[in-house]
Enzyme design. Structure first.
Site, PDB file in Angstrom:
ATOM      1  N   CYS A 157      34.325  41.466  37.449  1.00  0.00           N
ATOM      2  CA  CYS A 157      35.107  42.801  38.071  1.00  0.00           C
ATOM      3  C   CYS A 157      35.641  43.702  36.684  1.00  0.00           C
ATOM      4  O   CYS A 157      35.336  45.097  36.683  1.00  0.00           O
ATOM      5  CB  CYS A 157      36.334  42.530  37.910  1.00  0.00           C
ATOM      6  SG  CYS A 157      36.205  41.608  40.031  1.00  0.00           S
ATOM      7  N   LYS A 169      42.497  51.722  43.038  1.00  0.00           N
ATOM      8  CA  LYS A 169      42.241  50.330  43.558  1.00  0.00           C
ATOM      9  C   LYS A 169      43.015  50.818  45.253  1.00  0.00           C
ATOM     10  O   LYS A 169      42.207  50.747  46.195  1.00  0.00           O
ATOM     11  CB  LYS A 169      42.181  49.101  43.605  1.00  0.00           C
ATOM     12  CG  LYS A 169      41.271  49.045  42.338  1.00  0.00           C
ATOM     13  CD  LYS A 169      40.815  46.987  41.941  1.00  0.00           C
ATOM     14  CE  LYS A 169      40.452  47.161  40.898  1.00  0.00           C
ATOM     15  NZ  LYS A 169      41.032  47.311  39.382  1.00  0.00           N
ATOM     16  N   GLU A 189      49.468  40.289  36.109  1.00  0.00           N
ATOM     17  CA  GLU A 189      49.367  41.893  35.332  1.00  0.00           C
ATOM     18  C   GLU A 189      50.369  42.577  34.519  1.00  0.00           C
ATOM     19  O   GLU A 189      50.279  43.982  33.872  1.00  0.00           O
ATOM     20  CB  GLU A 189      48.389  42.709  36.338  1.00  0.00           C
ATOM     21  CG  GLU A 189      47.853  44.278  35.226  1.00  0.00           C
ATOM     22  CD  GLU A 189      46.552  45.258  35.607  1.00  0.00           C
ATOM     23  OE1 GLU A 189      46.801  45.229  37.245  1.00  0.00           O
ATOM     24  OE2 GLU A 189      46.153  45.776  34.830  1.00  0.00           O
ATOM     25  N   PHE A 196      36.265  37.892  37.865  1.00  0.00           N
ATOM     26  CA  PHE A 196      37.057  36.189  37.608  1.00  0.00           C
ATOM     27  C   PHE A 196      35.935  35.330  36.364  1.00  0.00           C
ATOM     28  O   PHE A 196      35.475  35.920  35.595  1.00  0.00           O
ATOM     29  CB  PHE A 196      34.987  36.054  38.892  1.00  0.00           C
ATOM     30  CG  PHE A 196      35.699  35.934  39.891  1.00  0.00           C
ATOM     31  CD1 PHE A 196      36.881  36.498  39.971  1.00  0.00           C
ATOM     32  CD2 PHE A 196      34.576  35.907  41.300  1.00  0.00           C
ATOM     33  CE1 PHE A 196      37.290  36.154  41.539  1.00  0.00           C
ATOM     34  CE2 PHE A 196      34.342  36.053  42.148  1.00  0.00           C
ATOM     35  CZ  PHE A 196      36.373  36.068  43.067  1.00  0.00           C
ATOM     36  N   HIS A 222      37.721  47.992  45.488  1.00  0.00           N
ATOM     37  CA  HIS A 222      37.664  47.531  44.524  1.00  0.00           C
ATOM     38  C   HIS A 222      36.085  47.705  44.204  1.00  0.00           C
ATOM     39  O   HIS A 222      35.130  47.074  44.452  1.00  0.00           O
ATOM     40  CB  HIS A 222      38.076  45.882  43.971  1.00  0.00           C
ATOM     41  CG  HIS A 222      38.154  45.060  43.381  1.00  0.00           C
ATOM     42  ND1 HIS A 222      37.173  46.126  41.789  1.00  0.00           N
ATOM     43  CD2 HIS A 222      38.390  44.379  42.269  1.00  0.00           C
ATOM     44  CE1 HIS A 222      37.009  44.744  41.168  1.00  0.00           C
ATOM     45  NE2 HIS A 222      37.808  44.030  41.658  1.00  0.00           N
ATOM     46  N   HIS A 266      44.525  47.419  36.523  1.00  0.00           N
ATOM     47  CA  HIS A 266      43.550  46.358  37.497  1.00  0.00           C
ATOM     48  C   HIS A 266      44.305  45.911  38.576  1.00  0.00           C
ATOM     49  O   HIS A 266      43.231  46.424  40.126  1.00  0.00           O
ATOM     50  CB  HIS A 266      43.098  45.503  37.154  1.00  0.00           C
ATOM     51  CG  HIS A 266      42.420  44.253  37.548  1.00  0.00           C
ATOM     52  ND1 HIS A 266      40.630  45.042  37.357  1.00  0.00           N
ATOM     53  CD2 HIS A 266      42.100  43.086  38.378  1.00  0.00           C
ATOM     54  CE1 HIS A 266      39.799  43.486  38.549  1.00  0.00           C
ATOM     55  NE2 HIS A 266      40.782  42.916  39.006  1.00  0.00           N
ATOM     56  N   THR A 322      45.883  41.137  44.906  1.00  0.00           N
ATOM     57  CA  THR A 322      45.816  39.923  45.093  1.00  0.00           C
ATOM     58  C   THR A 322      47.829  39.379  44.897  1.00  0.00           C
ATOM     59  O   THR A 322      47.684  39.969  43.777  1.00  0.00           O
ATOM     60  CB  THR A 322      45.018  39.208  44.711  1.00  0.00           C
ATOM     61  OG1 THR A 322      44.803  39.316  43.075  1.00  0.00           O
ATOM     62  CG2 THR A 322      43.366  40.051  44.959  1.00  0.00           C
ATOM     63  N   PRO A 323      48.234  38.543  45.407  1.00  0.00           N
ATOM     64  CA  PRO A 323      49.167  38.400  45.004  1.00  0.00           C
ATOM     65  C   PRO A 323      49.663  37.722  43.575  1.00  0.00           C
ATOM     66  O   PRO A 323      50.467  38.291  43.145  1.00  0.00           O
ATOM     67  CB  PRO A 323      49.866  37.161  46.613  1.00  0.00           C
ATOM     68  CG  PRO A 323      48.139  37.147  47.297  1.00  0.00           C
ATOM     69  CD  PRO A 323      47.332  38.237  46.729  1.00  0.00           C
TER      70      PRO A 323
END
Lengths: 415, 186
Positions: free
Chosen positions: A168, A339, A318, A403, A344, A307, A311-312
């Site tokens: 990403c 996003k 972040e 990732f 995304h 970013h 996501t949890p």
């Protein structure tokens, strides 16, 4: 040993952004994308451009239409009556051509212009598209040049052309590499950016990973970074490509500048092949390095484009990284995740979010995080929720974390 | 301040050529860590792409020759050729037969262009930048070009640059024949 700590290093010369092109879920030109971002408009919808009958997902943030490219011959995929041009190549090609047009094609002529595209899974997507159209390229293993090389040839670029991949963070790495090429004098100007497409297999892979939101009943509300009820990201697609050149050269020729790429910071979590690291020491370091590369203090940042994909674990990590890197300034600096509107864009996310930062400069306003109804206590930031916020915006930090633990942060400045 | 930085010199202090036949890659996955190299997390290579397996083992062997080396501030630039082709062919064949539920969760993180670099970084604890480059026939040259650009990245004390002469062209096979394409990671 040479001391490479950020505080002991001179800032890199900024790169001027003199052209940009984009195809995104929020529009295919800077004005349209800026309008959508500031209006808090979502690009998420039920998908109808793909055959999703075999996948479990039915919504995403697609690009509405990819124009044909006169003069470019995209790779043909498939077999028999089902041959079609590579969608990923057309997407990136259209953005690159638009960037050249935007900076003035004459400005590129006679100069050593390079191209760096951030595309994380070009071959995977190309093999998939070919296979689904009846081809067998994945089995034959025929070697073919990458999209960047083909586009460079089609555009008549005389500088180096290549693809970089960091999940990403791919298109952010592309911008960082192009910036370095300019600093080293390896090119006179450089096209840089990246893109990605929604494909059935990628959609299924992310779904099976439980990385995607499962809010099937209300797609527009599904992408909700920093919200307590976030449950994953919404896949988007798109491409953004910029023409970069040394600031001094751009000013000398009187070029219009959309903004400046002032610095980049990069690091790796080295923690897990998929999951973000809950302890964001390396993400923090990437932010600090980007600020040092740009020669800015934390209190000189006017906006953070996070970013935050929804996501949890990732959003909370972040938020902690931003607070650590910015220190006391984190209380004041507005933060949003675009996003929430664009979905995304995966490999193209970093480039698209650089566009969002440039839109903040041109509109003097911070684009919002939509769907942020109940900010998570684990993400204590100065959120810009639901509606754009007018503000003096001269500098921006844009984070991309991918990732494999790839951390890439960019600092942009108004021209 | 000058607008053009001078490229820095990059001395090569370690390297390891590793040539492995596809049939032998699985043995490398479970092999013991070379003596003197950083150990991998348990079963780390279980789902890794074949080229990643070879790359990680090659870096481990090179590090074994530098016993005092601390690689935690190293970066990785990997320039594989057609990485992920075997896993992709398997995934596509399964998808054609069974739809989205059959798609492996490993296909994106382990078979994309960045996967090889990520495997080296994650497996061996390297916190410098980590990226894949190229993917096509000119990949190694492109990797060198990228390394030149990123060489002076602050805080990075060393770089691992890997390229693989892989993907020897296999005989064309029919779709759905259930066989895997040839690959000869070197």
């Amino acid at each position: 040993m040479t001391d490479h700590t950020p505080s002991h290093r001179a800032a890199r010369c900024p790169a001027a952004i003199t052209g940009m092109g984009m195809l995104t879920p929020l529009g295919n030109d800077f004005a349209s994308v800026g309008d959508a971002l500031m209006a808090g408009r979502s690009g998420v919808r039920e998908i109808d451009l793909l055959d999703t009958s075999r996948t479990l997902r039915q919504f995403a943030a697609p690009v509405e239409a990819i124009p044909d490219l006169p003069g470019l011959q995209p790779r043909q995929l498939g077999k028999g009556d089902n041959v079609h041009a590579s969608r990923l190549e057309r997407l990136c090609g259209a953005a690159a051509v638009a960037a050249v047009d935007d900076c003035g094609a004459a400005a590129a002529a006679g100069r050593r212009v390079g191209l760096v595209l951030g595309i994380g899974a070009e071959q995977l997507k190309t093999w998939e598209a070919d296979f689904l159209a009846g081809g067998d390229a994945v089995f034959s293993g025929a070697r073919q040049p990458c999209i960047a090389a083909r586009l460079g040839q089609a555009l008549g670029l005389s500088g180096p052309c290549l693809t970089v991949a960091a999940a990403c963070a791919s298109s952010g790495y592309a911008l960082a590499v192009a910036h370095r090429w300019l600093s080293l004098g390896m090119v006179d100007a450089c096209l840089a950016g990246g893109g990605d497409i929604i494909s059935p297999v990628a959609l299924a892979a992310f779904y099976n990973l439980r990385a995607l939101s499962r809010r099937d009943d209300d797609p527009v509300k599904a992408s909700r970074p920093f919200d307590t009820a976030r449950d994953g990201f919404v896949m988007g697609e798109g491409a953004a490509v910029f023409m970069l050149e040394p600031e001094a050269a751009a000013r000398q020729r009187g070029a219009r500048m959309h903004g400046l790429l002032a610095g980049a910071g990069m690091s790796s979590d080295a923690s897990h092949m998929v999951a973000p690291c809950a302890e964001p020491a390396e993400a923090t370091r990437a932010i600090e390095m980007a600020l040092a590369d740009a020669g800015l203090r934390p209190d000189e940042i006017d906006y953070v484009n996070a970013h935050a994909a929804g996501t949890p674990v990732g959003d909370a990590a972040e938020a902690l990284a931003i607070r650590r890197a910015l220190g006391a300034a984190a209380e004041r600096v507005p933060v949003s995740s675009t996003k929430s509107m664009s979905g995304h864009l995966v490999s193209g996310a970093s480039a698209f979010e650089a566009v969002a930062c440039l839109a903040a400069f041109s509109r003097q306003a911070i684009p919002p995080t939509i769907n942020l109804d109940d900010p998570d206590e684990a993400c204590p930031l100065n959120h810009v929720a639901h509606q754009a916020r007018p503000a003096r915006v001269r500098t921006a930090l844009s984070n991309s974390f991918g990732f494999g633990g790839s951390n890439l942060c960019l600092v942009l400045k108004a021209a | 301040m000058s607008s053009v930085h001078q490229p820095c010199r990059l001395p090569v202090v370690a390297y390891e050529p590793l040539s492995v036949l596809l049939a032998d890659v699985d043995a490398l996955r479970t092999a013991a860590d070379p003596e003197g190299s950083p150990p991998l997390p348990k079963r780390f290579l279980r789902h890794a792409d074949e080229q990643s397996v070879v790359a990680v083992r090659a870096v481990q062997r090179a590090l074994a020759a530098l016993p005092a080396a601390d690689c935690s501030r190293h970066g990785v630039i990997a320039a594989p050729c057609q990485a992920g082709r075997i896993a992709s062919s398997r995934t596509l064949a399964q998808y054609a037969a069974g739809g989205g539920v059959t798609v492996s969760t490993h296909i994106v993180p382990q078979a994309s262009l960045h996967a090889l670099a990520a495997a080296v970084s994650v497996g061996l604890g390297m916190h410098g930048p980590s990226l894949g480059v190229g993917g096509g026939p000119q990949a190694l040259h492109e990797g060198l070009l990228t390394a030149t650009a990123l060489a002076d990245t602050p805080g990075v004390e060393g770089w691992w640059l890997g390229g693989e002469r892989a993907c020897r062209r296999a005989p064309a096979r029919r779709r759905g024949a259930g066989r895997q394409p040839g690959c000869d990671p070197r």
